[in-house]
Design a protein around this motif. Structure first.
Motif, PDB file in Angstrom:
ATOM      1  N   GLU A  67     -46.428  50.087  39.019  1.00 16.24           N
ATOM      2  CA  GLU A  67     -47.051  50.274  37.707  1.00 16.24           C
ATOM      3  C   GLU A  67     -47.642  48.968  37.171  1.00 16.24           C
ATOM      4  OE1 GLU A  67     -48.291  52.128  34.120  1.00 16.24           O
ATOM      5  OE2 GLU A  67     -47.967  52.809  36.170  1.00 16.24           O
ATOM      6  N   LEU A  68     -47.010  47.844  37.515  1.00 19.95           N
ATOM      7  CA  LEU A  68     -47.518  46.533  37.087  1.00 19.95           C
ATOM      8  C   LEU A  68     -48.924  46.305  37.661  1.00 19.95           C
ATOM      9  CD1 LEU A  68     -47.028  43.728  35.764  1.00 19.95           C
ATOM     10  CD2 LEU A  68     -46.004  43.013  37.928  1.00 19.95           C
TER      11      LEU A  68
ATOM     12  N   ILE B 122     -41.334  52.917  27.632  1.00 20.30           N
ATOM     13  CA  ILE B 122     -42.409  53.084  28.621  1.00 20.30           C
ATOM     14  C   ILE B 122     -43.275  54.298  28.280  1.00 20.30           C
ATOM     15  CG2 ILE B 122     -42.875  53.606  31.058  1.00 20.30           C
ATOM     16  CD1 ILE B 122     -40.316  51.848  31.676  1.00 20.30           C
TER      17      ILE B 122
ATOM     18  N   TYR C 225     -41.501  44.964  33.700  1.00 20.87           N
ATOM     19  CA  TYR C 225     -41.699  44.979  35.158  1.00 20.87           C
ATOM     20  C   TYR C 225     -41.691  43.588  35.799  1.00 20.87           C
ATOM     21  CZ  TYR C 225     -43.171  49.806  34.296  1.00 20.87           C
ATOM     22  OH  TYR C 225     -43.217  51.117  33.896  1.00 20.87           O
ATOM     23  N   THR C 226     -41.896  42.538  35.009  1.00 20.44           N
ATOM     24  CA  THR C 226     -41.931  41.184  35.595  1.00 20.44           C
ATOM     25  C   THR C 226     -40.670  40.370  35.316  1.00 20.44           C
ATOM     26  OG1 THR C 226     -42.958  40.228  33.620  1.00 20.44           O
ATOM     27  CG2 THR C 226     -44.448  40.989  35.373  1.00 20.44           C
TER      28      THR C 226
ATOM     29  N   LYS D 270     -44.690  46.701  28.662  1.00 22.13           N
ATOM     30  CA  LYS D 270     -44.355  47.219  29.997  1.00 22.13           C
ATOM     31  C   LYS D 270     -44.379  46.089  31.024  1.00 22.13           C
ATOM     32  CE  LYS D 270     -47.221  50.796  30.220  1.00 22.13           C
ATOM     33  NZ  LYS D 270     -47.844  52.054  30.700  1.00 22.13           N
TER      34      LYS D 270
ATOM     35  N   PHE E 108     -34.540  43.814  32.879  1.00 19.87           N
ATOM     36  CA  PHE E 108     -35.155  43.640  34.202  1.00 19.87           C
ATOM     37  C   PHE E 108     -34.105  43.100  35.190  1.00 19.87           C
ATOM     38  CE2 PHE E 108     -36.754  40.693  37.354  1.00 19.87           C
ATOM     39  CZ  PHE E 108     -37.670  41.481  38.035  1.00 19.87           C
TER      40      PHE E 108
END
Length: 295
Positions: free
Chosen positions: A187-188, A119, A136-137, A132, A245
């Motif tokens: 952040e996404l 990151i 995040y997903t 990233k 994740f």
């Protein structure tokens, strides 16, 4: 009929009966599995031991149980067709086959230090935001490559995951569960807002340096270069990011049903089997809880 041999027949069956019925990506994977069907016995003389030998060869080559099962599916389906065409009398050669025991799948999630490294250093590569976004997903790479601006709903704060990319073409995701909405958060949301502001003419959210759809192979090469440039030398596939994740989400107390739906799994069992592995930090946490209980 000419004498048809098993290895030739499988390719003929694929070409004639499957090619136009399935997605190009599915057909390509069928061809891949068909390479393991090396038996050149004629269909009429096929025996149980011929099919067992195909399985045994794949076991010796260290291939996964899922790959062996895919190969067998092709053999079974092609022989069913052969029977309906009168090329074989029965399917007794498919009975009582021995398969290897399933080995538990082992993917280790990234350590917190490794995750922070990725990151923190994402600015070093053109594809940093893409990496990233994977973190995040929890999306599959093809799903994120396929993401279009029309799939991003800033107003309601969700991403619509409905397609996957195959060699630059959009295809529908495989299952109804794969079709899903993912929350836009933290952040996404920042990444996508920034990209939207700077967006060129492409309808894809993430593009290559020329503004065209990302090519998977180029991306993988960049990923390997990026990892080694920041000191992660063990070769990592992209799937480790999806794994990390899931691992992080489960550890942070998000219910398994929510994580499963987020990942697009049809059943929570899939999520549990693949991702909910016990690690060292779980034991440390448990020890602290026990200390308090016994105190």
């Amino acid at each position: 009929f000419m004498k048809k041999r098993l290895n030739d027949w499988v390719y003929e069956w694929l070409e004639t009966y499957k090619k136009v019925m399935v997605k190009p990506s599915t057909y390509d994977s069928y061809l891949q599995y068909a390479t393991h069907i090396t038996c050149n016995k004629s269909l009429k003389k096929l025996s149980n031991s011929d099919i067992q030998k195909l399985i045994n060869n794949m076991v010796v080559d260290g291939l996964k149980l899922s790959t062996i099962k895919h190969m067998l599916t092709l053999v079974r389906q092609s022989l069913k067709k052969a029977r309906s065409l009168g090329l074989v009398k029965n399917l007794s050669m498919l009975e009582d086959l021995e398969l290897p025991k399933k080995q538990p799948k082992k993917i280790t999630p990234l350590l917190p230090d490794e995750l922070n490294l990725i990151i923190k250093n994402s600015y070093r590569t053109f594809y940093g935001d893409f990496y990233k976004a994977l973190i995040y997903t929890g999306c599959r790479v093809g799903e994120l490559i396929a993401l279009r601006w029309s799939d991003v709903d800033f107003f309601n704060g969700v991403l619509h995951i409905e397609h996957t990319d195959y060699l630059g073409d959009l295809q529908s995701v495989k299952t109804a569960h794969g079709c899903r909405q993912i929350p836009l958060y933290g952040e996404l949301l920042s990444i996508l807002s920034r990209k939207r502001y700077n967006a060129k003419t492409s309808d894809r959210v993430f593009t290559n340096t020329l503004g065209r759809p990302i090519v998977y192979r180029t991306l993988l090469d960049n990923w390997h270069w990026f990892c080694s440039s920041i000191g992660i030398y063990e070769p990592l596939g992209f799937h480790v990011l999806r794994h990390t994740f899931a691992h992080t989400a489960l550890r942070s107390g998000i219910p398994i049903k929510v994580v499963s739906a987020w990942l697009g799994h049809s059943d929570v069992k899939i999520t549990l089997n693949i991702y909910d592995s016990v690690d060292h930090t779980d034991f440390i946490k448990a020890t602290k809880q026990l200390e308090q209980s016994f105190a």
